[in-house]
Design an enzyme around this catalytic site. Structure first.
Site, PDB file in Angstrom:
ATOM      1  N   ASP A 103     -79.206  49.119  -8.972  1.00 45.96           N
ATOM      2  CA  ASP A 103     -78.224  48.390  -8.170  1.00 45.96           C
ATOM      3  C   ASP A 103     -78.284  46.888  -8.501  1.00 45.96           C
ATOM      4  OD1 ASP A 103     -76.372  48.174  -6.041  1.00 45.96           O
ATOM      5  OD2 ASP A 103     -77.954  47.841  -4.555  1.00 45.96           O
ATOM      6  N   HIS A 104     -77.136  46.244  -8.622  1.00 39.45           N
ATOM      7  CA  HIS A 104     -77.059  44.783  -8.824  1.00 39.45           C
ATOM      8  C   HIS A 104     -77.981  44.267  -9.919  1.00 39.45           C
ATOM      9  CE1 HIS A 104     -74.380  43.976  -5.519  1.00 39.45           C
ATOM     10  NE2 HIS A 104     -75.133  44.715  -4.725  1.00 39.45           N
ATOM     11  N   HIS A 111     -73.735  41.537   2.191  1.00 39.47           N
ATOM     12  CA  HIS A 111     -75.068  42.129   2.211  1.00 39.47           C
ATOM     13  C   HIS A 111     -75.883  41.571   3.379  1.00 39.47           C
ATOM     14  CE1 HIS A 111     -74.278  42.658  -2.276  1.00 39.47           C
ATOM     15  NE2 HIS A 111     -74.509  43.884  -1.831  1.00 39.47           N
ATOM     16  N   GLY A 116     -72.508  46.428   1.108  1.00 39.49           N
ATOM     17  CA  GLY A 116     -72.633  45.783   2.425  1.00 39.49           C
ATOM     18  C   GLY A 116     -72.162  46.679   3.548  1.00 39.49           C
ATOM     19  N   ALA A 117     -72.426  47.987   3.424  1.00 36.45           N
ATOM     20  CA  ALA A 117     -71.909  48.926   4.440  1.00 36.45           C
ATOM     21  C   ALA A 117     -72.810  49.028   5.670  1.00 36.45           C
ATOM     22  CB  ALA A 117     -71.699  50.308   3.818  1.00 36.45           C
ATOM     23  N   SER A 118     -74.022  48.478   5.613  1.00 36.84           N
ATOM     24  CA  SER A 118     -74.874  48.473   6.822  1.00 36.84           C
ATOM     25  C   SER A 118     -74.225  47.610   7.890  1.00 36.84           C
ATOM     26  CB  SER A 118     -76.254  47.870   6.521  1.00 36.84           C
ATOM     27  OG  SER A 118     -77.014  48.712   5.720  1.00 36.84           O
ATOM     28  N   ASN A 165     -72.765  51.765  -0.018  1.00 33.91           N
ATOM     29  CA  ASN A 165     -74.154  51.371  -0.244  1.00 33.91           C
ATOM     30  C   ASN A 165     -74.807  50.956   1.070  1.00 33.91           C
ATOM     31  OD1 ASN A 165     -73.604  51.655  -2.929  1.00 33.91           O
ATOM     32  ND2 ASN A 165     -74.102  49.551  -3.496  1.00 33.91           N
ATOM     33  N   ALA A 185     -78.497  49.614   2.501  1.00 39.47           N
ATOM     34  CA  ALA A 185     -79.877  49.157   2.268  1.00 39.47           C
ATOM     35  C   ALA A 185     -80.477  48.623   3.570  1.00 39.47           C
ATOM     36  CB  ALA A 185     -79.895  48.062   1.202  1.00 39.47           C
ATOM     37  N   THR A 186     -79.799  47.629   4.156  1.00 38.53           N
ATOM     38  CA  THR A 186     -80.359  46.923   5.321  1.00 38.53           C
ATOM     39  C   THR A 186     -80.688  47.862   6.485  1.00 38.53           C
ATOM     40  OG1 THR A 186     -79.175  44.942   4.662  1.00 38.53           O
ATOM     41  CG2 THR A 186     -79.855  45.052   6.959  1.00 38.53           C
TER      42      THR A 186
HETATM   43  P1  13P Z   1     -76.382  46.328   3.090  1.00 35.81           P
HETATM   44  O1  13P Z   1     -77.216  45.066   3.076  1.00 35.81           O
HETATM   45  O2  13P Z   1     -75.201  46.185   3.999  1.00 35.81           O
HETATM   46  O3  13P Z   1     -77.182  47.520   3.405  1.00 35.81           O
HETATM   47  O4  13P Z   1     -75.758  46.461   1.631  1.00 35.81           O
HETATM   48  C1  13P Z   1     -76.224  47.394   0.733  1.00 35.81           C
HETATM   49  C2  13P Z   1     -75.713  47.158  -0.645  1.00 35.81           C
HETATM   50  O5  13P Z   1     -74.590  46.783  -0.879  1.00 35.81           O
HETATM   51  C3  13P Z   1     -76.649  47.431  -1.746  1.00 35.81           C
HETATM   52  O6  13P Z   1     -76.104  47.142  -2.975  1.00 35.81           O
HETATM   53 ZN    ZN Z   2     -74.662  45.583  -2.957  1.00 31.81          ZN
END
Ligand code: 13P
Ligand code: ZN
Length: 287
Positions: free
Chosen positions: A82-83, A180, A209-211, A230, A232-233
């Site tokens: 990722d990224h 994010h 940034g779906a969290s 995605n 993560a957070t």
């Molecule tokens: P979050 O920080 O919203 O979970 O974003 C996850 C993301 O985009 C990982 O690439």
């Molecule tokens: Zn991301």
């Protein structure tokens, strides 16, 4: 089963108006929680690691760990970096069995972003690996990636069409107002922009940034053409909360199997909720 190239999964999601959930992992327990949660939902899933996580775990170690966990279940699992802005890191990931990569050139001028993505597409496709790229710039912070509000930029639909044509990338991450990390205020998403991008492009679209987005917001994004989200957070937060709760209950606790066991259960719960929201429960049995 062996790791799969997730482009097939995302194309099925695109055809059916669904979305594949992709989760960022950081250690063995998060790998297990994501795969166990997805297996219980009978859903395909994507596991992803940022360059920061690769530095923390080592590429061969985390790749071996995900491969071993995926082979114990009968749902499709893709492994994605990722990224990543480094061509060399991407090549190392592919050598160690990653089935998908994100080359993030979103900080570069358009023509340089195109050139970098084209180079990655060449090597990745030769190895049977899918490529995601980003156009526009998603704000917020994710590991060592920090983009403040002044640098964030939304994806232009016409430019996105030209970018996909020029790069032959498999999936596109779109900037439509998500960020994010934790949202400070209520996120404002540009839904008409998402629809305009979808109308021009016939490839799976990715929402970063779906969290922290409301369920209804994620559903609307899926209705308008998002095929991968995605997360993560929310996994990091649920893991940290579960561990803190363990130590609050018993400050003398020292057994990692107890506090990491609680963390694993908390992460798995979030994974199952997100998969349900994506509409992919049961999809593994239909592929
Ligand atoms: P979050 O920080 O919203 O979970 O974003 C996850 C993301 O985009 C990982 O690439
Ligand atoms: Zn991301």
């Amino acid at each position: 089963m062996p790791l799969v190239n997730p482009i097939k999964l995302m194309k099925v999601a695109q055809e059916r108006g669904l979305c594949i959930a992709a989760f960022n992992v950081h250690n063995l327990e998060t790998v297990q929680a994501v795969i166990d949660g997805a297996a219980k939902q009978r859903s395909p899933v994507i596991i992803q690691t940022t360059p920061g996580t690769l530095r923390h775990t080592g590429i061969p170690q985390i790749a071996a760990c995900v491969k071993a966990a995926a082979e114990l279940v009968d749902i499709p699992v893709g492994l994605h970096v990722d990224h990543c802005s480094s061509f060399e890191t991407i090549v190392r990931c592919i050598r160690h069995g990653y089935t998908s990569v994100m080359i993030d050139g979103s900080h570069l001028p358009y023509t340089e972003n195109v050139a970098l993505v084209r180079e990655v597409v060449k090597v990745a496709h030769a190895a049977g690996v899918a490529v995601e790229a980003e156009l526009g710039r998603i704000g917020g912070s994710e590991d060592d990636l920090m983009v403040d509000d002044t640098k964030a930029a939304l994806t232009d639909p016409a430019e996105a069409e030209a970018f996909v044509e020029a790069t032959q990338v498999d999936t596109l991450a779109v900037a439509i107002g998500t960020a994010h990390g934790q949202y400070k205020g209520k996120p404002k998403l540009d839904f008409p922009r998402l629809s305009a991008i979808r109308n021009r492009l016939n490839l799976p679209l990715v929402l970063h940034g779906a969290s922290g987005l409301a369920h209804e917001v994620i559903r609307e994004c899926i209705r308008r053409g998002i095929n991968k989200i995605n997360i993560a957070t929310e996994l990091k937060d649920s893991m940290a909360e579960a561990i803190k709760e363990c130590f609050c209950k018993d400050p003398t606790e020292t057994d990692p199997r107890r506090y990491m066991g609680a963390a694993k259960a908390a992460v798995e719960k979030v994974v199952r909720e997100k998969i349900l929201l994506c509409g992919c429960s049961g999809l593994a049995d239909e592929l």
